[in-house]
Design a protein around this motif. Structure first.
Motif, short mmCIF file in Angstrom:
data_model
loop_
_atom_site.label_atom_id
_atom_site.label_comp_id
_atom_site.label_asym_id
_atom_site.label_seq_id
_atom_site.Cartn_x
_atom_site.Cartn_y
_atom_site.Cartn_z
N ALA A 71 57.09 70.45 26.16
CA ALA A 71 58.46 70.81 26.54
C ALA A 71 58.83 72.17 25.97
O ALA A 71 59.44 73.00 26.66
CB ALA A 71 59.44 69.74 26.06
N ILE A 72 58.45 72.41 24.70
CA ILE A 72 58.78 73.69 24.06
C ILE A 72 58.05 74.84 24.75
O ILE A 72 58.65 75.88 25.08
CB ILE A 72 58.43 73.65 22.56
CG1 ILE A 72 59.39 72.73 21.81
CG2 ILE A 72 58.47 75.06 21.96
CD1 ILE A 72 59.06 72.54 20.34
N LEU A 73 56.75 74.66 24.98
CA LEU A 73 55.96 75.75 25.58
C LEU A 73 56.43 76.07 26.99
O LEU A 73 56.51 77.23 27.40
CB LEU A 73 54.47 75.39 25.57
CG LEU A 73 53.81 75.30 24.19
CD1 LEU A 73 52.35 74.88 24.31
CD2 LEU A 73 53.92 76.64 23.46
N GLY A 74 56.74 75.03 27.75
CA GLY A 74 57.23 75.25 29.11
C GLY A 74 58.58 75.96 29.11
O GLY A 74 58.82 76.87 29.90
N THR A 75 59.47 75.52 28.23
CA THR A 75 60.80 76.13 28.13
C THR A 75 60.70 77.59 27.70
O THR A 75 61.38 78.47 28.25
CB THR A 75 61.68 75.34 27.15
OG1 THR A 75 61.79 73.99 27.60
CG2 THR A 75 63.06 75.96 27.05
N TYR A 109 56.65 72.63 33.61
CA TYR A 109 56.78 74.01 34.03
C TYR A 109 55.37 74.60 34.18
O TYR A 109 54.50 74.37 33.32
CB TYR A 109 57.58 74.80 33.00
CG TYR A 109 58.00 76.18 33.48
CD1 TYR A 109 59.08 76.34 34.35
CD2 TYR A 109 57.30 77.32 33.08
CE1 TYR A 109 59.46 77.60 34.79
CE2 TYR A 109 57.67 78.59 33.52
CZ TYR A 109 58.76 78.72 34.38
OH TYR A 109 59.13 79.97 34.83
N PRO A 110 55.09 75.37 35.24
CA PRO A 110 53.70 75.72 35.59
C PRO A 110 53.01 76.73 34.67
O PRO A 110 51.82 76.99 34.87
CB PRO A 110 53.84 76.28 37.00
CG PRO A 110 55.24 76.80 37.07
CD PRO A 110 56.05 75.86 36.24
N PHE A 111 53.70 77.30 33.70
CA PHE A 111 53.07 78.29 32.83
C PHE A 111 53.28 77.93 31.37
O PHE A 111 54.22 77.23 31.00
CB PHE A 111 53.68 79.69 33.03
CG PHE A 111 53.58 80.22 34.43
CD1 PHE A 111 52.35 80.53 35.00
CD2 PHE A 111 54.72 80.46 35.18
CE1 PHE A 111 52.27 81.04 36.28
CE2 PHE A 111 54.65 80.96 36.46
CZ PHE A 111 53.42 81.26 37.01
N GLU A 112 52.40 78.50 30.54
CA GLU A 112 52.63 78.59 29.10
C GLU A 112 52.94 80.07 28.80
O GLU A 112 52.55 80.96 29.57
CB GLU A 112 51.41 78.13 28.31
CG GLU A 112 51.18 76.62 28.38
CD GLU A 112 50.04 76.17 27.48
OE1 GLU A 112 49.37 77.06 26.88
OE2 GLU A 112 49.82 74.95 27.36
N PRO A 113 53.59 80.38 27.69
CA PRO A 113 53.95 81.77 27.40
C PRO A 113 52.77 82.72 27.41
O PRO A 113 52.86 83.83 27.96
CB PRO A 113 54.57 81.67 25.99
CG PRO A 113 55.11 80.28 25.91
CD PRO A 113 54.16 79.44 26.70
N ILE A 114 51.62 82.29 26.85
CA ILE A 114 50.46 83.17 26.76
C ILE A 114 49.94 83.55 28.14
O ILE A 114 49.39 84.64 28.36
CB ILE A 114 49.33 82.49 25.94
CG1 ILE A 114 48.17 83.46 25.67
CG2 ILE A 114 48.82 81.25 26.65
CD1 ILE A 114 48.53 84.59 24.76
N GLN A 115 50.14 82.66 29.13
CA GLN A 115 49.61 82.91 30.47
C GLN A 115 50.41 83.96 31.25
O GLN A 115 49.92 84.51 32.23
CB GLN A 115 49.59 81.58 31.26
CG GLN A 115 48.61 80.58 30.68
CD GLN A 115 48.75 79.19 31.29
OE1 GLN A 115 49.83 78.81 31.76
NE2 GLN A 115 47.66 78.42 31.28
N LEU A 116 51.61 84.24 30.80
CA LEU A 116 52.42 85.28 31.44
C LEU A 116 52.05 86.68 30.96
O LEU A 116 52.39 87.67 31.61
CB LEU A 116 53.91 85.04 31.17
CG LEU A 116 54.55 83.83 31.87
CD1 LEU A 116 55.96 83.63 31.36
CD2 LEU A 116 54.54 84.03 33.37
N THR A 117 51.33 86.76 29.84
CA THR A 117 51.01 88.06 29.25
C THR A 117 50.18 88.95 30.17
O THR A 117 50.50 90.14 30.33
CB THR A 117 50.30 87.87 27.90
OG1 THR A 117 51.14 87.10 27.04
CG2 THR A 117 50.02 89.23 27.24
#
Length: 779
Positions: free
Chosen positions: A246-250, A616-624
């Motif tokens: 939940a935290i990573l998705g948010t 949610y379809p991403f984790e923060p690292i994947q947006l980098t």
């Protein structure tokens, strides 16, 4: 005031007296700085709302133990560091140029005339003031041959005020004519200088259109990010997902919504523009002024300093009637000496004839509103100035001769004997001779004005001189339609300014109030107007213009109001200013869409996944990889590319054409991936990898369109970013939590998606984007 001090009017303060006042704190204060301090730059770049949100999100990720997902914070730190570095670099350049453009104040100390900075003035200093200066302290007139002062900044009245010995002067007043000695009575906090200086430098213009739009977007996001993020977190937890998921998705959703790079790019581009202009000896007083000048489509020129070099050359005197040449020359030399003006005309005549000894009994110095000066000596009274301002009706024969000389390019003044120095016109003038002055055309005037004409910037000449003379000079400089001229002294009390600006290019005999009205008329016609000037007669027009340019050789009052100051008084530098402004704004408008794609699809996905059963379809690292390779790095280089086309307010148009179709494609394809994930029972890491892949492809398509028109560098940049994006999947998958795509079972899913991406994007862009643009006038 002590008798002892009264006896020192010719001596001024001694060094000991100056030191005593410095010790007592009776010292003036420096002008407010044009730039923020280094401490303020660090504070304002670090303590932003988005930075605070990013730090809070990083803290939440820290709780999950997934430290690599905090990589987005490193990007934020690098971006902030770049912004601080660029602004400090620009600050140093601006501060250096501010010192060069600062006008020294002439004071009398120890019997000598010395030049000091405004912050070095102490109480009781004797200031030697002259036409064009702005008084930095409150004072008392001690000596004068006739001071005319503009106190409009204090009283609101634009009419000049005559000041004599014993009269008080308030800081912020502008000397319109004459010169004298003023004793400083109130300095520092005791005077109005701080309020006046700040008022003179504060802009009352329309704020930057681009920054206004960006700030509006940020304001909306400020009220959107937190509730959406909270809603997504609660929704994820209620579906039974783990707290870490939940935290990573948010965090991924909220990081995606923040266009921190757009704010950074705008501030860095403007700061870099100011630095570049500083290297060309142009002082930028406000960063948004770069955008204002880039949008200019009408440039109003004051003849002196722009078309001409500002140097006047005395040509000859033509006697009139029965008066002999030697007699007329002696009377002219005596008159100029008696008036003792220091304007360009007076200096040219003094250079030609010298300064004979004369004792005037009455002096009326030159005024830009009156347009003549005069003096009484040896029992007779003489005046010199513009004929139409001296005579109630200029004699026909005299008028014909003046017109003929003006058409030859001469600036023609009348020398006349009068019975009294009455205003606005002297009493019973009798012509003694015509004074012929020539203006020196700037060396590169034709090239500069040709450039502006080619850039769709209309050139207008607004001058206080004879319109025929001005038109002749404008024609020499090859300004388009220079033969369309009007004498503003003949248009009546309430002319139709809108019709005047539609019909004419050259405006002569213009008063300061008329200059302001002409600028307003152009603005009412929908034009963005820039005004150049160097004298106190340009103050009202400079205040009114959307963008103002002053010469460093001009008056202090003019420089204090201008958006740009040309340090070496070279108007040719305006070519670089216009180009730099257009380059900065065009590039920001082009690449802004790339930042807003991420914001748009992140907001849309957050709203969708609040009500879906999927994470949610991403984790923060994947947006980098997407944020850096498809947006951050390429936009930095694209922002430095040359683009000198005229600004047309395309910000929202660029967003609608590029960002909206791309964001819709990203959201649509991610929904397709979620459906396929359910059908083929793909785990989160696999669907996330496919989502990153397709998001990157659509971002690459948007980058390719934003980079148009393409050249070798831009093609190479796009290819390099695409190659690096592929390498991330091949060799850095583990770092960014991506699965291996070299799997034929997965290829069956993602290859059709990849093949269809470009045509779907183009169809959507040409269909949806153009349909929306045709219905809405985005400005």
């Amino acid at each position: 005031m002590s008798e002892r001090y009264l006896s020192t009017i010719e001596h001024g303060l001694t060094t000991e007296e100056v030191d005593q006042r410095l010790t007592a704190g009776l010292k003036n204060e420096p002008l407010p700085p044009l730039t923020r301090s280094v401490k303020q730059i660090f504070r304002d770049n670090l303590l932003t709302l988005f930075n605070c949100i990013n730090v809070l999100l990083a803290g939440l990720v820290l709780l999950t133990g997934s430290y690599k997902n905090m990589l987005f914070l490193f990007v934020v730190i690098v971006n902030t560091a770049i912004g601080i570095f660029q602004e400090i670099r620009a600050k140093r350049q601006v501060d250096k140029l501010s010192l060069l453009s600062a006008t020294k104040v002439q004071v009398r100390r120890d019997g000598q005339k010395v030049a000091i900075g405004q912050d070095e003035i102490v109480q009781d200093d004797l200031l030697l003031v002259t036409r064009g200066e702005q008084l930095p302290v409150d004072g008392l007139v001690r000596e004068t041959t006739g001071l005319e002062v503009d106190e409009s900044q204090i009283t609101g009245e634009a009419d000049p005020v005559i000041k004599g010995p014993g009269d008080e002067l308030v800081s912020g007043s502008v000397i319109l004519g004459g010169h004298g000695v003023v004793q400083a009575t109130q300095v520092g906090h005791g005077s109005f200088i701080k309020q006046m200086a700040r008022a003179a430098k504060q802009k009352r213009r329309t704020p930057s259109q681009l920054l206004t739009i960006i700030n509006r977007i940020i304001k909306i996001l400020t009220f959107t990010i937190i509730p959406l993020g909270a809603g997504l977190f609660v929704s994820t937890m209620m579906r039974g997902e783990s707290q870490n998921r939940a935290i990573l998705g948010t965090v991924a959703a909220m990081v995606g919504m923040i266009p921190e790079g757009l704010v950074l790019l705008t501030s860095v581009a403007l700061a870099a523009g100011a630095f570049t202009l500083g290297r060309h000896q142009v002082l930028v007083r406000e960063l948004p002024a770069i955008e204002a000048l880039a949008r200019v489509d009408t440039l109003c020129l004051d003849k002196t300093g722009t078309i001409t070099s500002g140097k006047l050359v005395f040509e000859r005197v033509e006697p009139w009637g029965q008066h002999g040449l030697p007699t007329v020359e002696r009377q002219l030399a005596a008159l100029v000496t008696a008036i003792d003006d220091d304007n360009e005309t007076a200096q040219a005549i003094k250079t030609a004839f010298g300064q004979p000894h004369v004792q005037p009994t009455e002096v009326l110095p030159f005024s830009s509103s009156r347009k003549w000066s005069g003096a009484t000596f040896d029992g007779r009274t003489y005046v010199m100035g513009a004929p139409e301002f001296i005579f109630e009706t200029v004699p026909v024969e005299l008028q014909a001769r003046i017109k003929a000389l003006a058409q030859q390019g001469y600036r023609v003044l009348v020398l006349a004997e009068v019975t009294a120095l009455t205003t606005p016109k002297p009493a019973q003038p009798m012509t003694l001779g015509l004074i012929l002055i020539t203006d020196e055309l700037r060396p590169h005037a034709k090239t500069t004005f040709g450039f502006f004409a080619n850039q769709d910037v209309a050139l207008k000449v607004i001058s206080g001189d004879n319109p025929v003379t001005v038109a002749s000079i404008a024609q020499r400089a090859e300004i388009k339609n220079a033969d369309q001229l009007v004498d503003m002294s003949q248009v009546g009390v309430k002319p139709d300014y809108d019709q005047l600006v539609a019909d004419y290019t050259v405006f002569g005999r213009v008063t300061p109030q008329q200059k302001e009205q002409l600028i307003k008329a152009y603005q009412r016609g929908g034009h963005t107007v820039a005004m150049t000037g160097d004298g106190v007669n340009d103050l009202l027009a400079l205040k009114q213009a959307d963008c103002s340019i002053a010469m460093a050789s001009g008056s202090e009052a003019t420089k204090s109001l201008a958006d740009f100051v040309l340090i070496d008084s070279n108007f040719d530098a305006m070519v670089q200013v216009l180009n730099e402004g257009r380059r900065v704004i065009n590039n920001i408008e082009r690449v802004a869409a790339l930042y807003l794609i991420k914001t748009m699809y992140s907001v849309a996905l957050t709203l969708i996944f609040i009500f879906m059963s999927h994470s949610y379809p991403f984790e923060p690292i994947q947006l980098t990889p997407i944020s850096s390779l498809m947006v951050g790095i390429p936009t930095f280089f694209l922002a430095l590319q040359p683009d000198y086309t005229r600004i047309t307010g395309r910000f929202m148009k660029q967003v609608m054409e590029i960002a909206v179709p791309a964001a819709i494609c990203v959201v649509g394809y991610i929904m397709v991936i979620m459906i396929l994930g359910n059908k083929f029972q793909l785990d989160f890491e696999t669907t996330a990898t496919l989502s990153v892949l397709m998001t990157g492809i659509f971002s690459l398509n948007a980058l390719l369109i934003a980079a148009r028109p393409l050249n070798r560098f831009k093609i190479g940049l796009v290819v390099l970013m695409a190659a690096l994006f592929v390498l991330v999947f091949l060799f850095a998958g583990r770092i960014f939590s991506l699965v291996n795509l070299l799997d034929w079972s997965l290829a069956v899913i993602y290859l059709p998606l990849m093949i269809s991406a470009y045509p779907v994007f183009i169809i959507l862009q040409n269909g949806l984007g153009k349909r929306i643009l045709s219905r809405i006038n985005w400005r």
